[in-house]
Write a protein that holds these residues in place. Structure first.
Motif, PDB file in Angstrom:
ATOM      1  N   ALA A 176     -23.346   2.039  26.466  1.00 35.91           N
ATOM      2  CA  ALA A 176     -24.724   1.955  25.984  1.00 35.91           C
ATOM      3  C   ALA A 176     -24.893   0.782  25.025  1.00 35.91           C
ATOM      4  N   LYS A 177     -23.911   0.540  24.159  1.00 31.88           N
ATOM      5  CA  LYS A 177     -23.985  -0.580  23.216  1.00 31.88           C
ATOM      6  C   LYS A 177     -24.021  -1.914  23.956  1.00 31.88           C
ATOM      7  N   VAL A 178     -23.232  -2.017  25.007  1.00 31.32           N
ATOM      8  CA  VAL A 178     -23.228  -3.241  25.809  1.00 31.32           C
ATOM      9  C   VAL A 178     -24.587  -3.437  26.469  1.00 31.32           C
ATOM     10  N   ALA A 179     -25.134  -2.349  27.034  1.00 33.92           N
ATOM     11  CA  ALA A 179     -26.423  -2.429  27.714  1.00 33.92           C
ATOM     12  C   ALA A 179     -27.536  -2.831  26.744  1.00 33.92           C
ATOM     13  N   ILE A 180     -27.518  -2.271  25.545  1.00 27.88           N
ATOM     14  CA  ILE A 180     -28.553  -2.577  24.550  1.00 27.88           C
ATOM     15  C   ILE A 180     -28.473  -4.048  24.139  1.00 27.88           C
ATOM     16  N   SER A 181     -27.254  -4.561  23.939  1.00 24.84           N
ATOM     17  CA  SER A 181     -27.102  -5.964  23.546  1.00 24.84           C
ATOM     18  C   SER A 181     -27.562  -6.905  24.664  1.00 24.84           C
ATOM     19  N   LEU A 182     -27.311  -6.543  25.914  1.00 24.47           N
ATOM     20  CA  LEU A 182     -27.772  -7.359  27.032  1.00 24.47           C
ATOM     21  C   LEU A 182     -29.293  -7.368  27.127  1.00 24.47           C
ATOM     22  N   ILE A 183     -29.916  -6.205  26.926  1.00 22.55           N
ATOM     23  CA  ILE A 183     -31.384  -6.111  26.961  1.00 22.55           C
ATOM     24  C   ILE A 183     -31.987  -6.917  25.827  1.00 22.55           C
ATOM     25  N   ALA A 184     -31.384  -6.818  24.640  1.00 27.49           N
ATOM     26  CA  ALA A 184     -31.898  -7.552  23.477  1.00 27.49           C
ATOM     27  C   ALA A 184     -31.805  -9.062  23.703  1.00 27.49           C
ATOM     28  N   LYS A 185     -30.722  -9.509  24.297  1.00 25.95           N
ATOM     29  CA  LYS A 185     -30.564 -10.934  24.571  1.00 25.95           C
ATOM     30  C   LYS A 185     -31.605 -11.413  25.577  1.00 25.95           C
ATOM     31  N   PHE A 186     -31.860 -10.603  26.602  1.00 21.92           N
ATOM     32  CA  PHE A 186     -32.858 -10.961  27.606  1.00 21.92           C
ATOM     33  C   PHE A 186     -34.254 -11.022  26.991  1.00 21.92           C
ATOM     34  N   ILE A 204     -23.550 -10.768  22.577  1.00 15.06           N
ATOM     35  CA  ILE A 204     -23.227  -9.641  23.448  1.00 15.06           C
ATOM     36  C   ILE A 204     -22.145  -8.790  22.799  1.00 15.06           C
ATOM     37  N   TYR A 205     -22.353  -7.492  22.779  1.00 14.73           N
ATOM     38  CA  TYR A 205     -21.388  -6.568  22.170  1.00 14.73           C
ATOM     39  C   TYR A 205     -20.102  -6.515  23.000  1.00 14.73           C
ATOM     40  N   VAL A 206     -18.990  -6.691  22.327  1.00 14.76           N
ATOM     41  CA  VAL A 206     -17.680  -6.587  22.980  1.00 14.76           C
ATOM     42  C   VAL A 206     -17.204  -5.140  22.867  1.00 14.76           C
ATOM     43  N   PRO A 207     -17.097  -4.416  23.973  1.00 13.73           N
ATOM     44  CA  PRO A 207     -16.742  -2.994  23.904  1.00 13.73           C
ATOM     45  C   PRO A 207     -15.328  -2.788  23.377  1.00 13.73           C
TER      46      PRO A 207
END
Length: 299
Positions: A176-186, A204-207
């Motif tokens: 979820a953290k990775v997905a949120i960081s990708l959405i925020a970047k977009f 991008i969040y590194v899991p």
């Protein structure tokens, strides 16, 4: 009892093949399926293992596969003077390992590990292709040239590999953290285009793979490779201890190094002892350029 034989050796590819030599020496069955892999570099062991697994899955009643990973560097000793070629003489060592895998239910009670996932990623650009390259130097002496960009290329390839592996091993909170960081970047990138200026970029969040993996067998390709992976994945010293000890005691034994590391975890590691139910991740790199990973469950 062996139904499938897979041997990988990158530089030494004789005729008849190494598979033929093993079959003749041990008088194996005439209907055995044998495969000899060459030129695939240090990541070939997990590729050979994956090939053996796929061959077993096609057998109606299951079977056993013997996977042998080795490297013979003596005939390929570089005798020239160019620095890019000389690295192979100082870093690589001869080594070998053998594994028996089975998909027969009767073998489950005596198996040490269960293969959960295996992922492979192949680089398709010219930089990756030229990273580890067998060719001639300026004086016509044949050898293997290692590029200065190999650490950077390995990092990018490993990032793609772990991106594919992550959904299989990471808890939902990390995904979820990775997905949120990708959405925020977009979103930030889109807003920047709308307002006509560059906005602050989102990293991008590194899991944290330590939440899904207990032990790491990172290919002992060199100190810089191990240091880079330890830093980027935020691993502890005991996570990279098997790789460092393998590199110190045996050098870079190419494709078999990850099995030396697994043996170290099983027999010698005290800081993070192996327990039933632990997950072990193996990561290796190969010429071409490729990154292969496998996740095992300790039974």
């Amino acid at each position: 009892e062996v139904d499938v034989l897979v041997i990988n050796c990158s530089l030494f590819s004789p005729t008849p093949s190494l598979c033929a030599a093993v079959i003749a020496h041990f008088q194996m069955r005439g209907d055995i399926l044998s495969y000899n892999l060459s030129g695939m570099g240090c990541g070939a062991s997990l590729l050979a293992l994956d090939l053996g697994k796929n061959m077993l899955q096609r057998r109606k009643w299951g079977g056993k596969a013997l996977v042998v990973s080795t490297e013979v560097i003596t005939p390929n000793l570089y005798l020239g003077n160019e620095r890019g070629f000389l690295v192979q003489n100082t870093l690589f060592r001869c080594g070998g390992s053998a594994m028996v895998i089975s998909n027969k239910w009767m073998d489950g009670s005596r198996a040490w590990f269960k293969l959960l996932h295996s992922v492979r990623v192949q680089s398709t650009n010219e930089d990756g292709y030229q990273c580890v390259f067998e060719t001639e130097d300026g004086d016509g002496v044949r050898g293997v040239r290692l590029s200065k960009d190999i650490v950077k290329v390995a990092g990018k390839t490993m990032e793609k590999n772990l991106t594919r592996l992550g959904p299989y091993v990471l808890p939902l909170s990390e995904q979820a953290k990775v997905a949120i960081s990708l959405i925020a970047k977009f979103v930030m990138k889109t807003l920047g285009k709308i307002v006509g200026k560059k906005l602050a970029s989102v990293k991008i969040y590194v899991p944290d793979f330590k939440r899904g993996i207990d032990h790491f067998c990172i290919h002992a390709g060199g100190r810089a490779v191990i240091d880079g992976i330890e830093k980027n994945m935020k691993l502890q010293k005991y996570h990279t201890e098997p790789s460092r000890m393998t590199l110190m005691n045996y050098g870079n034994t190419s494709s078999s190094s990850i099995w030396y590391e697994l043996e170290y975890i099983m027999e010698h590691q005290k800081n993070n002892p192996l327990k039933k139910g632990d997950r072990v991740m193996q990561v290796a790199f190969g010429s071409g350029f490729k990154c292969c990973s496998g996740v095992w469950l300790k039974l």
